[in-house]
Design an enzyme around this catalytic site. Sequence first.
Site, short mmCIF file in Angstrom:
data_model
loop_
_atom_site.label_atom_id
_atom_site.label_comp_id
_atom_site.label_asym_id
_atom_site.label_seq_id
_atom_site.Cartn_x
_atom_site.Cartn_y
_atom_site.Cartn_z
N ILE A 221 -13.11 -18.06 24.32
CA ILE A 221 -12.90 -18.01 25.85
C ILE A 221 -13.63 -18.72 26.54
O ILE A 221 -13.32 -19.29 27.48
CB ILE A 221 -13.09 -16.35 26.22
N GLY B 161 -28.15 -15.25 23.91
CA GLY B 161 -28.46 -15.55 25.26
C GLY B 161 -27.85 -15.13 26.49
O GLY B 161 -27.93 -15.39 27.44
N GLY C 86 -21.24 -19.30 26.41
CA GLY C 86 -21.42 -18.65 25.26
C GLY C 86 -20.84 -19.15 24.27
O GLY C 86 -19.83 -19.89 24.24
N ILE C 87 -20.65 -18.53 22.99
CA ILE C 87 -20.08 -18.86 21.78
C ILE C 87 -18.56 -18.23 21.94
O ILE C 87 -18.54 -17.02 22.06
CB ILE C 87 -20.63 -18.77 20.36
N GLY C 88 -17.56 -18.85 21.72
CA GLY C 88 -16.20 -18.33 21.30
C GLY C 88 -15.13 -19.07 21.97
O GLY C 88 -15.31 -19.99 22.90
N ILE D 105 -17.50 -7.77 23.09
CA ILE D 105 -16.61 -7.05 22.15
C ILE D 105 -16.05 -5.54 23.12
O ILE D 105 -14.71 -5.64 22.55
CB ILE D 105 -17.52 -6.39 20.85
N GLU E 71 -27.75 -22.75 26.23
CA GLU E 71 -28.46 -22.75 25.10
C GLU E 71 -27.74 -23.56 24.00
O GLU E 71 -28.23 -24.23 22.98
CB GLU E 71 -28.68 -21.35 24.72
#
Length: 457
Positions: free
Chosen positions: A240, A357, A236-238, A334, A259
């Site tokens: 981490i 996603g 995913g985005i970020g 979050i 994705e």
Amino acid sequence: MLTRIVKFNNSESFLEKERDYPENGYKELCFSNCVYIFRYLGDTVFIQGAAATPIPLVRAMTDVGKEKCLKNIHVCHMHTEGPAPYTDKDCKEIFHSYSFFMGANVRSSVAEGNADSVPIFLSQIPVMFYRKIFKPAISLIHVTPPDCHGYCSLGTSVDCVRAALIHSKTIIALVNPQMPRTFGDSVIHESHFDYAVEGDSRIVTVKAKAPNEAESKIGRTIAQNLVDDGATLQMGIGSIPDAVLTALNDHKDLGIHSEMFSDGVLNLVECGAITNHKKSMHKGKIIGSFMIGSQKLYDFVDDNPSIEMREIDYVNNTHIVANQAKMTAINSCISVDLTGQVNSDSIGTRMFSGFGGQLDFIHGAGIASDGKGKPIIAMQSVTNKGESKIVPYLKQGAGVVTTRAHVQYVVTEHGIADLYGKSLSQRAYALINIADPKHRDFLTKAACERLKVLPSP
């Protein structure tokens, strides 16, 4: 610098083909003729997103909307980069934005009621166009110049773009030689464009934020304990997910089916950790749907046949995900409550991003056909203000993106909680043990009050 407007199709010749126009004239020439389309053929504009956001066309659309006193135009898009002037307060009566996944450029506008968000899985966004829930009168896209056969590439963002274009009445393309040419579902012939504006400028780049000490520890924990050689990865985005990638240099035969991806994959390709050789589908290929990162990333993917950009309803299809070899999905969030509910899209009632996603891949990895999938939620144990991200209850108004039934691994810098098959009290016990030590007593007391029992293994 925008230099020319070209009308490819001959139906109603609003513009003269290959006539040179000054930069300050392209807005009027390209969009004033589209006032007819806005008023009589529809009221929705689709904008391609991420690194492919056609920023000059967005500015032109906004300026013409103001100049022509247009009203009630719906603008739909995934996460876009650059300014979003159509969400400014002085455009409130002209444009209304609908984000399928929110970027930072529209958060304040959504919070103030000048824009809106649509809660939806990435895999389902194209369906909204096929079902005509959103019917674009105009689509604004950003493409490569045509090749010798007249084919352009959608470049860095395929995602839901093709579904939008298929259902668009008018397509306006920003044609930019600095857009990387990608393969897969990104190909589009120039004859589909109603208007094309030539430009030559670097596309949006985003510099990765260096992980802090806690994020680096999370990355190492996941890499050493949850990522197997030969695994297929989704990130995913970020920071981490990026931290996990930096800790995978010694792994072998990793694959990418995600994705989105960014610069984190480059070092792993260069060191040989990513080969895509063990993938059950698309062997030897990195599969993505959109990307955003540095110029080095764009140079790497440009004209690279080992990269395939596919539509988001394929890449994120749960059954496709489930059939990947050792599917390992790594996503951040979050907050997580003591029963395992994951909030990833909002801070209380304030919308922050979207479903994205996350659940597409968490569920796909959880039902992996080879039985070796690993769905992972990762986060720091505390916020920047020192508040625990593992909480007794989610904040009022916070959305559940990943349900407690879908969650398996939750990882912080203090360890791994495996929640699969655990009861509520066992889940609370496992999560408290990876919370920040300063908050564990409070969380234990809160768990007793909520569950009426002392958390236990």
